[in-house]
Enzyme design. Structure first.
Site, mmCIF file in Angstrom:
data_model
loop_
_atom_site.group_PDB
_atom_site.id
_atom_site.type_symbol
_atom_site.label_atom_id
_atom_site.label_comp_id
_atom_site.label_asym_id
_atom_site.label_seq_id
_atom_site.Cartn_x
_atom_site.Cartn_y
_atom_site.Cartn_z
ATOM 1 C CB CYS A 325 -0.933 0.008 1.207
ATOM 2 S SG CYS A 325 -2.295 -1.141 1.009
HETATM 3 N N1 LIG Z 1 -2.868 -5.743 1.720
HETATM 4 C C1 LIG Z 1 -3.359 -4.639 2.260
HETATM 5 O O1 LIG Z 1 -3.085 -4.298 3.421
HETATM 6 C C2 LIG Z 1 -4.304 -3.747 1.488
HETATM 7 C C3 LIG Z 1 -5.102 -2.833 2.199
HETATM 8 C C4 LIG Z 1 -5.983 -2.014 1.500
HETATM 9 C C5 LIG Z 1 -6.031 -2.095 0.101
HETATM 10 N N2 LIG Z 1 -5.219 -2.986 -0.575
HETATM 11 C C6 LIG Z 1 -5.336 -3.040 -2.015
HETATM 12 O O2 LIG Z 1 -6.154 -4.160 -2.347
HETATM 13 C C7 LIG Z 1 -5.731 -4.753 -3.574
HETATM 14 C C8 LIG Z 1 -5.449 -6.227 -3.359
HETATM 15 O O3 LIG Z 1 -4.358 -6.363 -2.465
HETATM 16 P P1 LIG Z 1 -4.102 -7.689 -1.627
HETATM 17 O O4 LIG Z 1 -3.119 -7.313 -0.573
HETATM 18 O O5 LIG Z 1 -5.373 -8.339 -1.239
HETATM 19 O O6 LIG Z 1 -3.379 -8.600 -2.724
HETATM 20 P P2 LIG Z 1 -3.027 -10.164 -2.573
HETATM 21 O O7 LIG Z 1 -1.834 -10.385 -3.414
HETATM 22 O O8 LIG Z 1 -2.997 -10.556 -1.127
HETATM 23 O O9 LIG Z 1 -4.268 -10.902 -3.216
HETATM 24 C C9 LIG Z 1 -4.645 -10.746 -4.520
HETATM 25 C C10 LIG Z 1 -5.226 -12.056 -5.042
HETATM 26 O O10 LIG Z 1 -5.716 -11.789 -6.356
HETATM 27 C C11 LIG Z 1 -5.410 -12.891 -7.181
HETATM 28 N N3 LIG Z 1 -5.424 -12.424 -8.559
HETATM 29 C C12 LIG Z 1 -4.492 -11.719 -9.226
HETATM 30 N N4 LIG Z 1 -4.930 -11.413 -10.453
HETATM 31 C C13 LIG Z 1 -6.162 -11.932 -10.565
HETATM 32 C C14 LIG Z 1 -7.138 -11.933 -11.589
HETATM 33 N N5 LIG Z 1 -6.933 -11.295 -12.754
HETATM 34 N N6 LIG Z 1 -8.294 -12.573 -11.378
HETATM 35 C C15 LIG Z 1 -8.525 -13.191 -10.197
HETATM 36 N N7 LIG Z 1 -7.651 -13.226 -9.182
HETATM 37 C C16 LIG Z 1 -6.484 -12.583 -9.366
HETATM 38 C C17 LIG Z 1 -4.064 -13.382 -6.693
HETATM 39 O O11 LIG Z 1 -3.861 -14.743 -7.033
HETATM 40 C C18 LIG Z 1 -4.186 -13.170 -5.167
HETATM 41 O O12 LIG Z 1 -4.670 -14.320 -4.509
HETATM 42 C C19 LIG Z 1 -4.537 -3.928 -4.028
HETATM 43 O O13 LIG Z 1 -4.968 -2.936 -4.914
HETATM 44 C C20 LIG Z 1 -4.034 -3.289 -2.749
HETATM 45 O O14 LIG Z 1 -3.358 -2.085 -2.985
HETATM 46 C C21 LIG Z 1 -4.381 -3.825 0.102
#
Ligand SMILES: NC(=O)c1ccc[n+]([C@@H]2O[C@H](COP(=O)([O-])OP(=O)(O)OC[C@H]3O[C@@H](n4cnc5c(N)ncnc54)[C@H](O)[C@@H]3O)[C@@H](O)[C@H]2O)c1
Length: 488
Positions: A325
Site C-alpha cells: 500500500c
Molecule cells: N494488503 C493490504 O493491506 C491492502 C489494504 C488495503 C487495500 N489494498 C489493495 O487491495 C488490492 C489487493 O491487495 P491484496 O493485498 O489483497 O493482494 P493479494 O496479493 O494478497 O491478493 C490478490 C489475489 O488476487 C489474485 N489475482 C491476481 N490477479 C487476478 C485476476 N486477474 N483474477 C482473479 N484473481 C487474481 C491473486 O492470485 C491473489 O490471490 C490492491 O490494490 C491493494 O493495494 C491492500
C-alpha cells in the site's frame, strides 16, 4: 427507480444485445447446463429464507441477503471481505486465478491471519462460501467486487493490468442488473476512464441497466481491533443509483458507509490516507536521524509529544515502508500527477527519505560493529523479522529485504528468524528461517530487529545479545544487560 428495479428477474436474464462477443456460446442451453453441473462442485448453494433469486430487484436481493456475490481476488483484501459477506448470509464465490489458493480455501485452509480455518470451514459447510478459478461464476453474480493487486511495473509506474484483466472477464459475462465494484487501490480516474468504457454498451446504460462504483478497501491485515466490519466504507458511484446500491450492499456488513460524489473522490480519498501515512512515517524517520544526531532517544521524544491530547498523531520510525500500500499508492498518485505536469513534492521527499532508510540501518550496524573493532564484512548478523510489518508473513516491498541485500553485498553473513516467513530469497541467496534461542543470539555479532513480531522475546534477546540494533523500538523500556542496544 432504475430499469432494473422495474424489471422482474426473468427480464433481468434477457440480454438484449445479441452481437456481444461470445453471447451465443454462453447462452447455448447445453453449455449452460454443463457449466451448472461444474459449478455445483465449487460454488456455494443459495441458502435463503424462502425462495430467492431473480424474481426480485437488486435492492430486494441485497436487503434480503440473497444477492449472489463474487469477489475477484482472494488475498489479504478479498478473502476477509468475502468471508464477511458470507457470514452475513450471502452466497459468496471467491474467484482467484491461483488454483493452489483456491484448492486450499475449498479445503478450509486460510492463507491469511485475518480469516481462521475454523471460520472458513464453517462457512463452507453452511454453503455460504466457495472458491473457484472459473470466471463462468460471474454469469450467476448479482454483485461483483474486484480486489486484485495493483503493483508497480518494472519501470516503477502503475501496473493495473490485473484490474483490467479482471474487468474484461466481468465485461464478457455481464448481465442486466449487475453491480460492479472496484476495491483495488488505484490512481484517480481508473473507474470512470477505464472501467466504465470497458463495461458500457454490453447490457445498457450505467445507472440503469448496470451499476459501477469505486469503494476503497482500508483493511489493516492482522489488526485485531479494526476488522472489515469496524472500518467505515467510502463509496463513489458513477451515478447516484450506483452509489445507493453500493452503499446498501456494504451497509449489510459495516456500521458506517459514506457516499461521496464520484468514484474519483473515493479513489483520491484512499490515496490521501496512504500518502498521509507515507509522509508521516518519513517525518518520523527523519526525526529519528535528527534525534540520533542530537544524542536523544527518539521514542522518548515521541512518547512525550504524544501526551498532547489534540493536534498530534504518533508515527514511529523504522527501516523503511513496505507492503502493498503505502509506498506503492504514493507512486500511483505521483505518476498520475506527473502526467498532468504536476510534481507531487511531498510524495517525492517522503519516498526519498523512506527509501534511504535501509542504507541508514546498514550504516548503523556498520558503525556499531566498527566501534567494537569489528568489520561488517564477515560479521554474523541475525535479522529478527523480515515481513513488512508485525503479525503478517507479507514480504512485498519489505524494507528488510533491502537491508539484508545490502548486508550481503558488504560481505556480512546473514541469518534470519521470522515465525511468518519460513523461507526467503534475497538477490539470489536462499535463506531458511532459524529458531531464535539463546545460542543463536549469542553467536551473532549483531542482532538486527527489522520487524517487531510479538513472537520474539525481546527481554531474552537483550539479555543474551552482544549488540542489538533495534529499528522498531521493540526493546524500549527493557533494561540493558551486558550487551549494547542501539535504537533508531
Ligand atoms: N494488503 C493490504 O493491506 C491492502 C489494504 C488495503 C487495500 N489494498 C489493495 O487491495 C488490492 C489487493 O491487495 P491484496 O493485498 O489483497 O493482494 P493479494 O496479493 O494478497 O491478493 C490478490 C489475489 O488476487 C489474485 N489475482 C491476481 N490477479 C487476478 C485476476 N486477474 N483474477 C482473479 N484473481 C487474481 C491473486 O492470485 C491473489 O490471490 C490492491 O490494490 C491493494 O493495494 C491492500
Amino acid at each position: 427507480m432504475s430499469v432494473v428495479d422495474e424489471l422482474s428477474g426473468v427480464a433481468a436474464q434477457r440480454v438484449p444485445d445479441m452481437d456481444i462477443p461470445g453471447f451465443r456460446a454462453r447462452h447455448d442451453p447445453e453449455r449452460r447446463s454443463r457449466l451448472r453441473r461444474r459449478q455445483a462442485v465449487c460454488l456455494p448453494k443459495i441458502h435463503h429464507r424462502d425462495n430467492p433469486v431473480n424474481t426480485k430487484s437488486l435492492t430486494e436481493r441485497i436487503e434480503g441477503r440473497f444477492a449472489r456475490i463474487t469477489v475477484i481476488g482472494q488475498g489479504y483484501v478479498g478473502l476477509p471481505l468475502a468471508i464477511e459477506f458470507a457470514s452475513a448470509g450471502f452466497a459468496v464465490t471467491g474467484l482467484d486465478t491461483d488454483r493452489r489458493r483456491v484448492a486450499a480455501l475449498n479445503d478450509g485452509r486460510s492463507p491469511i491471519p485475518d480469516v481462521s480455518d475454523a471460520t472458513l470451514k464453517a462457512l463452507r459447510t453452511k454453503g455460504h462460501y466457495g472458491a473457484s478459478s472459473d470466471f463462468e461464476a460471474l454469469h450467476e453474480s448479482d454483485v461483483v467486487i474486484i480486489c486484485v493487486p495493483t503493483p508497480l511495473g518494472k519501470s516503477k509506474d502503475p501496473d493495473i493490468s490485473l484490474v483490467m484483466a479482471a474487468a474484461e472477464e466481468v465485461a464478457a459475462r455481464m448481465h442486466v442488473g449487475q453491480l460492479v465494484i472496484l476495491e483495488s487501490t488505484t490512481y484517480p480516474g481508473t473507474t470512470q476512464e477505464l472501467l466504465l468504457p470497458l463495461l458500457s454498451g454490453r447490457v445498457g446504460k450505467v445507472g440503469e441497466a448496470f451499476f459501477l462504483a469505486f469503494s476503497p478497501e482500508r483493511i489493516d491485515p492482522a489488526n485485531a481491533t479494526f476488522k472489515v466490519r469496524d472500518i467505515p466504507k467510502v463509496v463513489g458511484g458513477i451515478t447516484p443509483e450506483c452509489s445507493r446500491l453500493t452503499a446498501l450492499m456494504y451497509s449489510q456488513i459495516v456500521k458506517e458507509v459514506m457516499q461521496v460524489s464520484s468514484p474519483k473522490v473515493a479513489e483520491m480519498s484512499k490515496l490521501y490516507e496512504n500518502v498521509f501515512r507515507n509522509v508521516n512515517i518519513a517525518l518520523a524517520n527523519e526525526f529519528a536521524l535528527m534525534c540520533r544526531n542530537l544524542g536523544v532517544d527518539t521514542r522518548e521524544v515521541i512518547e512525550a509529544a504524544a501526551t498532547k491530547p489534540f493536534g498530534f498523531m504518533a508515527f514511529h520510525p523504522g527501516p523503511g515502508v513496505g507492503g502493498h500500500c503505502i509506498g506503492i499508492d504514493s507512486a500511483y498518485l505521483a505518476w498520475k500527477m506527473k502526467l498532468d505536469g504536476y510534481d507531487a513534492r511531498f510524495i517525492r521527499l517522503a519516498q526519498e527519505i523512506n527509501q534511504g532508510m535501509p542504507a541508514c540501518v546498514v550504516g548503523l550496524v556498520a558503525e556499531a560493529l566498527n566501534q567494537r573493532s569489528r568489520s561488517l564484512s564477515g560479521a554474523n548478523i541475525l535479522a529478527l523479522g523480515v515481513a513488512y510489518k508485525r503479525g503478517v508473513g507479507d514480504i512485498r516491498e519489505s524494507p528488510a529485504l533491502e537491508v539484508i541485500e545490502q548486508l550481503l553485498q558488504k560481505g556480512a553473513k546473514v541469518s534470519y528468524a521470522d515465525p511468518h516467513v519460513p523461507v526467503l530469497t534475497v538477490a539470489g541467496t536462499s535463506l531458511r528461517a532459524i529458531e531464535v534461542d539463546a545460542a543463536a543470539v549469542r553467536a551473532a555479532d549483531c542482532v538486527l530487529i527489522l520487524t517487531d513480531h510479538k513472537e520474539f522475546d525481546y527481554r531474552d534477546v537483550v539479555a543474551d545479545a552482544r549488540l542489538v540494533v533495534d529499528t522498531r523500538s521493540a526493546t524500549w523500556g527493557i533494561p540493558v544487560g551486558a550487551g549494547e542496544v542501539i535504537r533508531l
